[in-house]
Design an enzyme around this catalytic site. Structure first.
Site, PDB file in Angstrom:
ATOM      1  N   ASP A  97       0.850  -1.187   0.000  1.00 44.48           N
ATOM      2  CA  ASP A  97       0.000   0.000   0.000  1.00 44.48           C
ATOM      3  C   ASP A  97       0.898   1.254   0.000  1.00 44.48           C
ATOM      4  OD1 ASP A  97      -2.416   1.384   0.235  1.00 44.48           O
ATOM      5  OD2 ASP A  97      -2.397   1.315   2.433  1.00 44.48           O
ATOM      6  N   HIS A  98       0.649   2.172  -0.891  1.00 41.64           N
ATOM      7  CA  HIS A  98       1.386   3.439  -0.950  1.00 41.64           C
ATOM      8  C   HIS A  98       2.904   3.291  -1.018  1.00 41.64           C
ATOM      9  CE1 HIS A  98      -2.153   5.923  -0.492  1.00 41.64           C
ATOM     10  NE2 HIS A  98      -2.565   5.107   0.441  1.00 41.64           N
ATOM     11  N   ASP A 119       2.912   5.049  -5.459  1.00 41.58           N
ATOM     12  CA  ASP A 119       2.130   6.264  -5.248  1.00 41.58           C
ATOM     13  C   ASP A 119       2.969   7.491  -5.607  1.00 41.58           C
ATOM     14  OD1 ASP A 119       0.614   8.366  -4.476  1.00 41.58           O
ATOM     15  OD2 ASP A 119       0.252   7.670  -2.433  1.00 41.58           O
ATOM     16  N   GLU A 149      -1.658   6.113  -8.722  1.00 40.95           N
ATOM     17  CA  GLU A 149      -2.664   7.079  -8.239  1.00 40.95           C
ATOM     18  C   GLU A 149      -2.541   8.405  -8.971  1.00 40.95           C
ATOM     19  OE1 GLU A 149      -3.258   7.194  -3.993  1.00 40.95           O
ATOM     20  OE2 GLU A 149      -3.925   9.278  -4.012  1.00 40.95           O
ATOM     21  N   HIS A 229      -9.283   4.841  -2.084  1.00 39.41           N
ATOM     22  CA  HIS A 229      -8.555   4.885  -0.808  1.00 39.41           C
ATOM     23  C   HIS A 229      -9.379   5.675   0.207  1.00 39.41           C
ATOM     24  CE1 HIS A 229      -4.316   3.540  -1.781  1.00 39.41           C
ATOM     25  NE2 HIS A 229      -4.954   3.435  -2.945  1.00 39.41           N
ATOM     26  N   GLY A 230      -8.938   5.605   1.449  1.00 37.41           N
ATOM     27  CA  GLY A 230      -9.577   6.420   2.495  1.00 37.41           C
ATOM     28  C   GLY A 230     -11.047   6.084   2.661  1.00 37.41           C
ATOM     29  N   ALA A 231     -11.363   4.782   2.605  1.00 36.75           N
ATOM     30  CA  ALA A 231     -12.779   4.395   2.533  1.00 36.75           C
ATOM     31  C   ALA A 231     -13.326   3.850   3.852  1.00 36.75           C
ATOM     32  CB  ALA A 231     -12.957   3.371   1.407  1.00 36.75           C
ATOM     33  N   ASN A 272     -10.182   0.385  -0.019  1.00 38.30           N
ATOM     34  CA  ASN A 272      -9.154   0.281   1.023  1.00 38.30           C
ATOM     35  C   ASN A 272      -9.696   0.643   2.399  1.00 38.30           C
ATOM     36  OD1 ASN A 272      -7.408  -0.160  -1.086  1.00 38.30           O
ATOM     37  ND2 ASN A 272      -5.964   1.453  -0.501  1.00 38.30           N
ATOM     38  N   SER A 275      -8.459   2.333   8.789  1.00 39.65           N
ATOM     39  CA  SER A 275      -8.875   2.972  10.052  1.00 39.65           C
ATOM     40  C   SER A 275     -10.008   2.230  10.752  1.00 39.65           C
ATOM     41  CB  SER A 275      -9.308   4.420   9.782  1.00 39.65           C
ATOM     42  OG  SER A 275      -8.216   5.151   9.283  1.00 39.65           O
TER      43      SER A 275
HETATM   44  P1  13P Z   1      -8.754   4.658   5.783  1.00 41.02           P
HETATM   45  O1  13P Z   1      -7.857   5.476   6.651  1.00 41.02           O
HETATM   46  O2  13P Z   1     -10.015   5.391   5.451  1.00 41.02           O
HETATM   47  O3  13P Z   1      -9.043   3.317   6.366  1.00 41.02           O
HETATM   48  O4  13P Z   1      -7.999   4.431   4.375  1.00 41.02           O
HETATM   49  C1  13P Z   1      -7.108   3.371   4.226  1.00 41.02           C
HETATM   50  C2  13P Z   1      -6.339   3.459   2.960  1.00 41.02           C
HETATM   51  O5  13P Z   1      -6.665   4.124   2.000  1.00 41.02           O
HETATM   52  C3  13P Z   1      -5.106   2.643   2.894  1.00 41.02           C
HETATM   53  O6  13P Z   1      -4.406   2.861   1.717  1.00 41.02           O
HETATM   54  O1  G3H Z   2      -3.106   4.734   3.749  1.00 39.18           O
HETATM   55  C1  G3H Z   2      -2.366   4.390   4.633  1.00 39.18           C
HETATM   56  C2  G3H Z   2      -2.691   3.280   5.537  1.00 39.18           C
HETATM   57  O2  G3H Z   2      -3.753   3.635   6.374  1.00 39.18           O
HETATM   58  C3  G3H Z   2      -1.468   2.813   6.273  1.00 39.18           C
HETATM   59  O3  G3H Z   2      -1.131   3.631   7.326  1.00 39.18           O
HETATM   60  O4  G3H Z   2       1.308   4.135   7.104  1.00 39.18           O
HETATM   61  O5  G3H Z   2       0.184   4.215   9.320  1.00 39.18           O
HETATM   62  O6  G3H Z   2       0.611   2.027   8.200  1.00 39.18           O
HETATM   63  P1  G3H Z   2       0.350   3.508   8.029  1.00 39.18           P
HETATM   64 ZN    ZN Z   3      -4.525   4.836   0.943  1.00 39.82          ZN
END
Ligand code: 13P
Ligand code: G3H
Ligand code: ZN
Length: 327
Positions: A97-98, A119, A149, A229-231, A272, A275
């Site tokens: 991820d990222h 990313d 992205e 993302h951010g879902a 994704n 949180s």
């Molecule tokens: P959330 O913080 O909304 O769970 O997003 C997670 C995310 O996009 C991880 O790449």
């Molecule tokens: O989008 C990012 C994820 O929520 C991962 O977060 O870098 O704190 O592991 P982290």
């Molecule tokens: Zn993300």
């Protein structure tokens, strides 16, 4: 000692190609859950087996160094074996991820990841294209999927941090996808990372996501997998539990689940969620600590947190992503 190279197929993992193809046709989304430790991974796999859902388990750069890259490879292999021993054949993908550099993506590919995200969303367009091309060229040799992205999400994500978001420009997506050869594209339509997605004044409700931008992107790259993302929805029952048991999460708010359901039925093939899992896990640990202050066996409170995470993931698969029964 140098880290041994391994191909993801040897670990029993799959890339995202078939998953996304089926999700696009079936009008649901593949869940991508972040994890950092054993209990989170056990919970995600258990819930996906119990709901018969394909799954992407994903780790950030920070999570990889927290868990240790070699340990992670064996955890992923263990996750696949655990699912099979539970009698399930669900497809499991291990995704970075990222990813913030070519070298990190390369290292993940070399240690068994079946999918990576590069990313470059914070870079100028041409630099994002060039970096993504480089990662795609490496990944292709191993049949590893690549996510990129366009557009910037607000919030902090490990090394990638951004103060201001900018929506994806639909007029760029076609050129970006054809120049880079990526397998999926994350877009920015109003979500952000973390538990504080919107600053609401009293009485205000969450603004809708920019489905007009999503539709415009989908129109320009028909049949191409889009990633959200951010879902996380930042479920208020967990926020309340955390606050009741000594935590302090004032004004935490996320994306309403009905909006995510709409997104899952569209060209969005991957959603994704990090949180929400963190909140469920922390809420249960706080509750256990508060209700039984004499307990100091980590299996007791982590075990309860793991059970809560199973419940959450099943709920997401069944009622938000629509991925239950699609394995
Ligand atoms: P959330 O913080 O909304 O769970 O997003 C997670 C995310 O996009 C991880 O790449
Ligand atoms: O989008 C990012 C994820 O929520 C991962 O977060 O870098 O704190 O592991 P982290
Ligand atoms: Zn993300």
């Amino acid at each position: 000692m140098e880290r041994e190279k391994v191909h993801y197929a040897e670990l029993g993992l799959v890339n995202t190609k078939d998953m996304f193809q089926r999700a696009m046709v079936g009008k649901y989304a593949i869940p991508a859950y972040n994890f950092n430790n054993l209990e989170q991974l056990q919970a995600i796999i258990t819930a996906c087996v119990e709901t018969g859902s394909p799954v992407i388990v994903q780790v950030s750069k920070g999570a990889r160094s927290y868990a240790n890259a070699t340990m992670l490879r064996y955890m992923a292999m263990g996750a696949v074996k655990m699912a099979r021993e539970m009698g399930s054949n669900i497809p499991i993908c291990l995704h970075l991820d990222h990813g913030d550099s070519y070298e990190l993506c390369q290292s993940c590919i070399d240690s068994g990841f079946s999918s990576v995200m590069i990313d470059g969303s914070h870079l100028p367009y041409d630099d994002n294209v060039a970096l993504t091309q480089k990662v795609v060229a490496y990944a292709r040799q191993y049949d590893v999927s690549v996510e990129a992205e366009l557009g910037v999400l607000a919030g902090i994500e490990d090394e990638v941090s951004s103060e201001h978001s900018s929506y994806t420009k639909p007029e760029e997506v076609e050129d970006f996808v054809s120049q880079t050869g990526v397998d999926s594209l994350a877009i920015s339509i109003g979500t952000s990372h973390g538990a504080y997605k919107f600053k609401l004044k009293p009485g205000e409700s969450v603004p809708p996501l920019r489905f007009d931008i999503l539709d415009e992107c989908a129109k320009r790259i028909p049949g191409f997998p889009i990633v959200l993302h951010g879902a996380s929805s930042v479920l208020q029952e967990y926020v309340a539990m955390i606050n009741n048991y000594g935590g302090k999460l004032d004004g935490a708010v996320g994306v309403p689940e009905d909006q995510l359901r709409l997104a899952a039925a569209s060209a969005v093939c991957k959603i994704n969620i990090d949180s929400d899992g963190r909140l469920a896990f922390t809420a249960k640990i706080r509750e256990c600590m508060a209700l039984d202050p004499k307990e100091f066996d980590p299996r007791k409170y982590l075990g309860e947190a793991r059970k809560e995470l199973v419940r959450l993931v099943k709920h997401k698969n069944e009622t938000v992503l629509g991925s239950a029964g699609k394995a």
